[in-house]
Motif scaffolding. Structure first.
Motif, PDB file in Angstrom:
ATOM      1  N   LEU A 115       0.839  -1.194   0.000  1.00  0.00           N
ATOM      2  CA  LEU A 115       0.000   0.000   0.000  1.00  0.00           C
ATOM      3  C   LEU A 115       0.875   1.245   0.000  1.00  0.00           C
ATOM      4  CD1 LEU A 115      -2.632  -1.099   2.694  1.00  0.00           C
ATOM      5  CD2 LEU A 115      -2.745  -1.371   0.206  1.00  0.00           C
ATOM      6  N   ASP A 116       0.387   2.307  -0.626  1.00  0.00           N
ATOM      7  CA  ASP A 116       1.109   3.581  -0.677  1.00  0.00           C
ATOM      8  C   ASP A 116       0.341   4.607   0.153  1.00  0.00           C
ATOM      9  OD1 ASP A 116       2.486   5.863  -1.210  1.00  0.00           O
ATOM     10  OD2 ASP A 116       1.956   5.967  -3.338  1.00  0.00           O
ATOM     11  N   PRO A 117       0.785   4.871   1.387  1.00  0.00           N
ATOM     12  CA  PRO A 117       0.053   5.819   2.234  1.00  0.00           C
ATOM     13  C   PRO A 117      -0.021   7.227   1.652  1.00  0.00           C
ATOM     14  CG  PRO A 117       1.563   4.494   3.547  1.00  0.00           C
ATOM     15  CD  PRO A 117       1.896   4.239   2.108  1.00  0.00           C
ATOM     16  N   ALA A 118       0.868   7.559   0.725  1.00  0.00           N
ATOM     17  CA  ALA A 118       0.829   8.896   0.123  1.00  0.00           C
ATOM     18  C   ALA A 118      -0.246   9.016  -0.956  1.00  0.00           C
ATOM     19  CB  ALA A 118       2.199   9.237  -0.466  1.00  0.00           C
ATOM     20  N   SER A 119      -0.855   7.906  -1.321  1.00  0.00           N
ATOM     21  CA  SER A 119      -1.814   7.930  -2.421  1.00  0.00           C
ATOM     22  C   SER A 119      -3.180   8.451  -2.001  1.00  0.00           C
ATOM     23  CB  SER A 119      -1.958   6.525  -3.026  1.00  0.00           C
ATOM     24  OG  SER A 119      -2.523   5.623  -2.078  1.00  0.00           O
ATOM     25  N   ALA A 120      -3.474   8.421  -0.707  1.00  0.00           N
ATOM     26  CA  ALA A 120      -4.773   8.893  -0.204  1.00  0.00           C
ATOM     27  C   ALA A 120      -4.658   9.068   1.304  1.00  0.00           C
ATOM     28  CB  ALA A 120      -5.885   7.891  -0.538  1.00  0.00           C
ATOM     29  N   ALA A 121      -5.588   9.808   1.889  1.00  0.00           N
ATOM     30  CA  ALA A 121      -5.564  10.009   3.342  1.00  0.00           C
ATOM     31  C   ALA A 121      -5.753   8.697   4.084  1.00  0.00           C
ATOM     32  CB  ALA A 121      -6.635  11.019   3.753  1.00  0.00           C
ATOM     33  N   GLU A 122      -6.588   7.808   3.512  1.00  0.00           N
ATOM     34  CA  GLU A 122      -6.871   6.515   4.132  1.00  0.00           C
ATOM     35  C   GLU A 122      -6.535   5.403   3.139  1.00  0.00           C
ATOM     36  OE1 GLU A 122      -8.052   6.248   7.260  1.00  0.00           O
ATOM     37  OE2 GLU A 122      -8.199   8.423   7.510  1.00  0.00           O
ATOM     38  N   VAL A 123      -5.623   4.522   3.508  1.00  0.00           N
ATOM     39  CA  VAL A 123      -5.303   3.390   2.633  1.00  0.00           C
ATOM     40  C   VAL A 123      -5.445   2.051   3.361  1.00  0.00           C
ATOM     41  CG1 VAL A 123      -3.789   4.701   1.101  1.00  0.00           C
ATOM     42  CG2 VAL A 123      -2.824   3.585   3.107  1.00  0.00           C
ATOM     43  N   PHE A 124      -5.116   1.991   4.651  1.00  0.00           N
ATOM     44  CA  PHE A 124      -5.136   0.717   5.372  1.00  0.00           C
ATOM     45  C   PHE A 124      -6.562   0.227   5.618  1.00  0.00           C
ATOM     46  CE2 PHE A 124      -0.966   2.461   6.547  1.00  0.00           C
ATOM     47  CZ  PHE A 124      -0.156   1.389   6.232  1.00  0.00           C
ATOM     48  N   ARG A 125      -7.432   1.103   6.109  1.00  0.00           N
ATOM     49  CA  ARG A 125      -8.804   0.670   6.382  1.00  0.00           C
ATOM     50  C   ARG A 125      -9.552   0.283   5.101  1.00  0.00           C
ATOM     51  NH1 ARG A 125     -13.198   0.258   9.595  1.00  0.00           N
ATOM     52  NH2 ARG A 125     -15.164   1.203   8.931  1.00  0.00           N
ATOM     53  N   PRO A 126      -9.510   1.076   4.028  1.00  0.00           N
ATOM     54  CA  PRO A 126     -10.210   0.645   2.806  1.00  0.00           C
ATOM     55  C   PRO A 126      -9.724  -0.697   2.275  1.00  0.00           C
ATOM     56  CG  PRO A 126      -9.681   2.976   2.675  1.00  0.00           C
ATOM     57  CD  PRO A 126      -8.973   2.445   3.892  1.00  0.00           C
ATOM     58  N   ALA A 127      -8.427  -0.964   2.361  1.00  0.00           N
ATOM     59  CA  ALA A 127      -7.901  -2.255   1.885  1.00  0.00           C
ATOM     60  C   ALA A 127      -8.420  -3.398   2.745  1.00  0.00           C
ATOM     61  CB  ALA A 127      -6.377  -2.226   1.886  1.00  0.00           C
ATOM     62  N   LEU A 128      -8.438  -3.197   4.072  1.00  0.00           N
ATOM     63  CA  LEU A 128      -8.956  -4.225   4.971  1.00  0.00           C
ATOM     64  C   LEU A 128     -10.439  -4.464   4.713  1.00  0.00           C
ATOM     65  CD1 LEU A 128      -8.635  -6.065   7.496  1.00  0.00           C
ATOM     66  CD2 LEU A 128      -9.144  -4.039   8.889  1.00  0.00           C
ATOM     67  N   GLU A 129     -11.214  -3.395   4.587  1.00  0.00           N
ATOM     68  CA  GLU A 129     -12.645  -3.522   4.302  1.00  0.00           C
ATOM     69  C   GLU A 129     -12.885  -4.345   3.041  1.00  0.00           C
ATOM     70  OE1 GLU A 129     -14.547   0.202   3.813  1.00  0.00           O
ATOM     71  OE2 GLU A 129     -14.149   0.907   5.846  1.00  0.00           O
ATOM     72  N   ALA A 130     -12.176  -3.975   1.968  1.00  0.00           N
ATOM     73  CA  ALA A 130     -12.412  -4.619   0.674  1.00  0.00           C
ATOM     74  C   ALA A 130     -12.071  -6.100   0.709  1.00  0.00           C
ATOM     75  CB  ALA A 130     -11.607  -3.905  -0.408  1.00  0.00           C
ATOM     76  N   GLU A 131     -10.949  -6.449   1.341  1.00  0.00           N
ATOM     77  CA  GLU A 131     -10.558  -7.856   1.397  1.00  0.00           C
ATOM     78  C   GLU A 131     -11.597  -8.684   2.150  1.00  0.00           C
ATOM     79  OE1 GLU A 131      -8.069  -9.353  -0.146  1.00  0.00           O
ATOM     80  OE2 GLU A 131      -7.249  -7.489  -0.982  1.00  0.00           O
ATOM     81  N   LEU A 132     -12.062  -8.180   3.288  1.00  0.00           N
ATOM     82  CA  LEU A 132     -13.007  -8.963   4.092  1.00  0.00           C
ATOM     83  C   LEU A 132     -14.397  -9.008   3.472  1.00  0.00           C
ATOM     84  CD1 LEU A 132     -11.941  -7.921   7.701  1.00  0.00           C
ATOM     85  CD2 LEU A 132     -11.457 -10.063   6.511  1.00  0.00           C
ATOM     86  N   GLN A 133     -14.727  -8.039   2.640  1.00  0.00           N
ATOM     87  CA  GLN A 133     -16.000  -8.107   1.925  1.00  0.00           C
ATOM     88  C   GLN A 133     -15.980  -9.178   0.848  1.00  0.00           C
ATOM     89  OE1 GLN A 133     -16.526  -4.076   0.569  1.00  0.00           O
ATOM     90  NE2 GLN A 133     -17.775  -3.491   2.336  1.00  0.00           N
ATOM     91  N   GLU A 134     -14.781  -9.489   0.356  1.00  0.00           N
ATOM     92  CA  GLU A 134     -14.650 -10.420  -0.768  1.00  0.00           C
ATOM     93  C   GLU A 134     -14.360 -11.852  -0.355  1.00  0.00           C
ATOM     94  OE1 GLU A 134     -11.607  -8.733  -3.200  1.00  0.00           O
ATOM     95  OE2 GLU A 134     -12.770  -6.925  -3.662  1.00  0.00           O
TER      96      GLU A 134
END
Length: 376
Positions: free
Chosen positions: A244-263
């Motif tokens: 993940l690239d934390p500079a790409s958006a204000a929030e990167v860790f939570r959206p990635a975790l959300e998406a993985e667990l939804q799938e």
């Protein structure tokens, strides 16, 4: 086989001089920081003094495995079975805000339900819960409560140092090594500083892909151990959002975790590493990584995360109201060493202050359903 493992005796850890006095100073600074964070922290709420930003509260289940070797089938791991669980993923920083400001040190706090026996917390002995509060590094950058006095102060004020660019960073590093000028040159905190550098160089990754250690040693029934929660390889291989690239958006860790667990569901192995040599696998020196060659980690349980939806502000609200501490365990799993001993009262007082300021009831839940509602 058991003879190779160091037996637990009360003298495997020792109380450092002035422990109680230094601990009270740490608690005072912690409570002051939490009180000031209501206005200074940027969220309008009192923050934790460490792991202030949570990435999500996740439902899980722990299966304690059957047929373990007797040296590993100790304490709660002596009884096979399943327990509902909750997991809080977090950033290790005492600050909140954009992920890019906080670094890549992360935590996994695990709460298991339905664990019999009194805990080591005198004010809630019969909670029926059992916690781990683990970090994504096999070492920690503080060995004594005396040193934690200046390390805590440096970390709470880290943004002010690093906002000044290279001069501020140099001052931070100098004050770390020298104990803010309090240490003789022969006793400069080099080991702790090098451990800090190692932790700070952790690359940002999906929190599902990190391993998480107990930081310090713990009792494991008749033995001494560290506990690691590590990705189960087949599930880790299926993760799509990896680096993940934390500079790409204000929030990167939570959206990635959300998406993985939804799938898809996910799983970790809970592993125990038994101590075989107190010199090379010390209890009091948390800057030393315990070698897997001396004693490999052995899987004692599975932590399974079902496919689920953790999006929405209510997930963060419920996560914020929970309390995790390495001392909410039974006596057979007591934390060991001065830093781990200090965490008992620091975590308790921190939790009390934070819940009071946020006007949240401080009640230990009896089940995952009580917090998240019935599983679908």
């Amino acid at each position: 086989m058991a003879a190779q493992f160091v037996p637990y005796t009360p003298d495997v850890d020792t109380v450092e001089p002035n422990f109680d006095q230094n601990l009270q100073t740490v608690i005072g600074k912690t409570e002051s920081y939490i009180a000031e964070s209501v206005e200074a922290g940027g969220t309008g709420r009192a923050l934790r003094d460490a792991h202030a930003k949570g990435y999500g509260l996740v439902r899980g289940e722990v299966e304690i495995l059957d047929g373990l070797p007797p040296e590993y089938a100790q304490g709660i791991y002596a009884t096979p079975g399943t327990h509902d669980a909750l997991i809080r993923f977090s950033n290790g920083s005492p600050h909140a805000g954009a992920d890019a400001r906080l670094g890549a040190a992360t935590g996994l706090a695990l709460k298991m339900f339905g664990i019999p026996g009194p805990t080591l917390l005198e004010d809630e002995p019969d909670s029926g819960t059992f916690d781990y509060a683990n970090i994504n590094a096999p070492v920690f950058f503080c060995n004594t409560v005396e040193h934690y006095l200046f390390i805590q102060e440096l970390f709470l004020n880290a943004p002010a140092y690093f906002s000044q660019g290279r001069p501020g960073a140099r001052r931070f590093f100098t004050e770390f090594v020298t104990g803010k000028g309090t240490l003789d040159q022969d006793n400069w905190a080099w080991d702790e500083f090098l451990a800090f550098l190692r932790v700070s160089k952790t690359l940002p990754a999906n929190v599902l892909l990190s391993s998480y250690w107990t930081m310090g040693a713990v009792r494991h029934g008749d033995y001494v151990a560290k506990v690691r929660i590590t990705p189960e390889p087949s599930f880790a291989a299926a993760v799509v959002r990896r680096a993940l690239d934390p500079a790409s958006a204000a929030e990167v860790f939570r959206p990635a975790l959300e998406a993985e667990l939804q799938e898809r569901p996910y799983a970790f192995d809970i592993q125990v590493q038994l101590c075989t040599d107190l010199e090379r696998m010390p209890v009091e020196d948390t800057t030393v990584e315990w070698s897997e060659q001396l004693s490999p980690s052995v899987t004692v349980a599975k932590l399974r995360l079902p496919q689920q939806d953790i999006s929405g502000p209510e997930n963060l609200e419920k996560m914020d109201a929970l309390s995790f501490t390495p001392w909410r365990v039974t006596a057979e799993h007591a934390p060991l060493g001065n830093i781990m001993r200090a965490r008992k009262e620091v975590y308790r007082r921190s939790s009390i202050e934070r819940h009071k300021l946020n006007q949240q009831p401080r009640i230990e839940p009896r089940s995952a359903d009580e917090v998240l509602g019935s599983a679908q």
